[in-house]
Design a protein around this motif. Structure first.
Motif, PDB file in Angstrom:
ATOM      1  N   ARG A 145      44.748  32.524  45.793  1.00 32.91           N
ATOM      2  CA  ARG A 145      44.611  33.764  46.558  1.00 32.91           C
ATOM      3  C   ARG A 145      45.264  33.578  47.926  1.00 32.91           C
ATOM      4  NH1 ARG A 145      43.432  35.050  42.160  1.00 32.91           N
ATOM      5  NH2 ARG A 145      41.567  36.177  41.425  1.00 32.91           N
ATOM      6  N   VAL A 161      47.313  37.616  44.677  1.00 32.85           N
ATOM      7  CA  VAL A 161      46.389  37.039  43.706  1.00 32.85           C
ATOM      8  C   VAL A 161      47.160  36.510  42.505  1.00 32.85           C
ATOM      9  CG1 VAL A 161      44.532  38.601  44.395  1.00 32.85           C
ATOM     10  CG2 VAL A 161      45.997  39.220  42.494  1.00 32.85           C
ATOM     11  N   ASP A 175      39.973  39.195  37.631  1.00 30.61           N
ATOM     12  CA  ASP A 175      40.485  40.090  38.668  1.00 30.61           C
ATOM     13  C   ASP A 175      39.432  40.409  39.727  1.00 30.61           C
ATOM     14  OD1 ASP A 175      42.882  40.157  37.372  1.00 30.61           O
ATOM     15  OD2 ASP A 175      42.450  41.997  36.269  1.00 30.61           O
ATOM     16  N   GLU A 176      38.153  40.361  39.330  1.00 30.49           N
ATOM     17  CA  GLU A 176      37.124  40.733  40.296  1.00 30.49           C
ATOM     18  C   GLU A 176      36.830  39.627  41.306  1.00 30.49           C
ATOM     19  OE1 GLU A 176      35.072  39.083  36.619  1.00 30.49           O
ATOM     20  OE2 GLU A 176      36.686  40.499  37.090  1.00 30.49           O
ATOM     21  N   ALA A 227      39.334  40.120  44.724  1.00 24.13           N
ATOM     22  CA  ALA A 227      40.313  41.086  44.234  1.00 24.13           C
ATOM     23  C   ALA A 227      41.275  41.493  45.344  1.00 24.13           C
ATOM     24  CB  ALA A 227      39.597  42.324  43.682  1.00 24.13           C
ATOM     25  N   THR A 245      40.699  43.445  48.992  1.00 22.98           N
ATOM     26  CA  THR A 245      39.302  43.362  49.438  1.00 22.98           C
ATOM     27  C   THR A 245      39.222  42.545  50.718  1.00 22.98           C
ATOM     28  OG1 THR A 245      38.932  41.439  48.000  1.00 22.98           O
ATOM     29  CG2 THR A 245      38.369  43.617  47.121  1.00 22.98           C
TER      30      THR A 245
END
Length: 462
Positions: free
Chosen positions: A133, A148, A153-154, A157, A160
């Motif tokens: 990330r 990413v 994916d969460e 994410a 965010t």
């Protein structure tokens, strides 16, 4: 005397026999040594030529067995060293290929989001991480995820925001401006670390992204199993973060250049508007007053002076023509109709004065930003002027609409075509104005097939 001779003959024969025995023994030793050493010399040649797997068979002879053991030990050491060297070269080649791919994106001026995603992917594949990330530091002690790769994916994410309060990788990197590593999240109390642990992340590394001497962001990589990320992995991705910094700096330079050009265009439009207003309120009003005084003077001329009346009438007519020309010039400097009625009304005024029939299709009911209206107006004005002067067109079509936050403008004619902005026509100045507003302009003008002018202008800045 005879006895002495016999003894000499016997002694001579004994010496000859002894020499023969010595020669035979030396020859035997030579052949035995050659048989023992020659295979080992061959093996040594193979080892020296790059065959680290070469081994010599053991023997029962004490001296050669010591040599065999030493040879085999050296061969094993070289074999391990060769494998390590090949693995290191393979790793370096893989990293260099990844760096070239990212550098190509940066050199081609790809959007930052594309570069961020590519760097996240390449870093993850180079160091063998499950999740990577890229985060950007914000002024309020938070970070925004901007790149990413890997993992659900969460988990962190894209777009965010996360606080960096407490001890975690982003805060460690920000405070030290150096790479950091966390090999275990157990017992960590930072909200970010607790979140990562809850999603199965066991360890991670972070490398700063330095832009203009400050820590702009951080490149992070995480492992989801007990095996830690490779040692010094955080320093191996420094070349990638340097490329990210270059991409960010290039983007900032382009943004500054675009903003500077936009300011120049805005200043020019303000100067045009001021000159037009001064002409209208000053020179034009003065000429109108003079024309009225001439008409009054013309009426007061005695009936017995017809020549004077004629001359005054001619001067008044010339003054009226000059006033009309001044009005047209003022309208070309900066159209007052834009300020009064907006883009569509100003275009209708152009169509009314156009020497070529024009079909207008512009279902725009709202006012647009002033810079957009002015740029679009000059595009239409230049296109209609070119259609009448150079293209010898018999019809022109103007179409304008708003699509996805952009003004889409199309002007086409049925003239002779062949318009080339590279020849320094008025289209060159239009292109500079459009590009200064972060818009695009495309001219299609094949000879004999008319000219199509396509323009897109963003209504809101990004």
């Amino acid at each position: 005397m005879a006895d002495l001779n016999r003894r000499l003959i016997v002694a001579r024969g004994a010496l000859i026999l002894l020499a023969s025995c010595v020669n035979m023994f030396v020859g035997y030793l030579t052949r035995a040594a050659r048989r023992a050493v020659h295979p080992k010399a061959v093996k040594a040649s193979l080892l020296a030529s790059g065959e680290p797997a070469t081994r010599t068979p053991g023997t029962t002879v004490k001296e050669t067995s010591v040599f065999d053991r030493a040879f085999n030990i050296m061969s094993r050491i070289m074999s391990r060293s060769s494998r390590h060297t090949r693995d290191e070269l393979r790793r370096l080649a893989h990293e260099q290929a990844a760096l070239r791919r990212v550098a190509t994106l940066v050199a081609c001026g790809e959007p930052p989001a594309t570069v961020f995603a590519a760097v996240a992917r390449e870093v993850g594949q180079v160091i063998g991480a499950e999740i990577t990330r890229m985060l950007r530091y914000e002024p309020d002690e938070t970070t925004t995820v901007i790149g990413v790769w890997g993992g659900p994916d969460e988990v962190l994410a894209i777009n965010t925001r996360w606080t960096i309060a407490g001890s975690n990788l982003p805060s460690m990197v920000l405070h030290s401006n150096t790479p950091a590593r966390m090999d275990c999240f157990i017992g960590a109390v930072s909200p970010l670390c607790v979140y990562l642990q809850q999603h199965g992340i066991c360890s991670g590394i972070g490398t700063p992204i330095i832009v203009d001497g400050r820590c702009w962001g951080v490149m992070t990589a995480f492992s989801t199993h007990d095996q830690l990320l490779p040692r010094a992995a955080e320093t191996r991705i420094c070349d990638f973060t340097d490329l990210v910094a270059t991409a960010i700096a290039n983007t900032q330079v382009r943004a500054d250049l675009t903003a500077s050009r936009a300011r120049i265009v805005a200043a020019t439009d303000q100067a045009r508007r001021r000159i037009g207003r001064d002409l209208h309120d000053g020179t034009q009003q003065r000429l109108v007053s003079l024309a009225m005084e001439l008409h009054i003077a013309e009426k007061d001329v005695p009936a017995d002076a017809p020549e004077l009346r004629t001359r005054l009438s001619e001067v008044a007519a010339g003054l009226t023509d000059a006033l009309n020309e001044l009005q047209e010039t003022a309208r070309g400097i900066h159209p007052a109709s834009l300020a009064r009625g907006g883009f569509v009304q100003a275009i209708k005024g152009l169509i009314h004065r156009s020497a070529v029939p024009v079909k207008l299709d512009a279902p725009i009911e709202t006012r647009l930003p002033e810079s957009v209206e002015v740029a679009a107006y000059y595009v239409v004005a230049e296109a209609l002027a070119n259609a009448a002067k150079y293209a010898q067109a018999s019809a022109t079509h103007v179409k304008a609409d708003i699509c996805d936050g952009r003004l889409c403008l199309l002007v086409c004619d049925d003239g002779r075509g062949g318009a080339d902005p590279a020849r320094g026509s008025g289209l060159t100045g239009l292109a500079d104005r459009i590009e200064a507003l972060n818009g695009t302009i495309k001219v299609t003008s094949p000879p004999g097939q008319g000219t199509v002018l396509q323009v897109e202008l963003p209504i809101t800045s990004d």
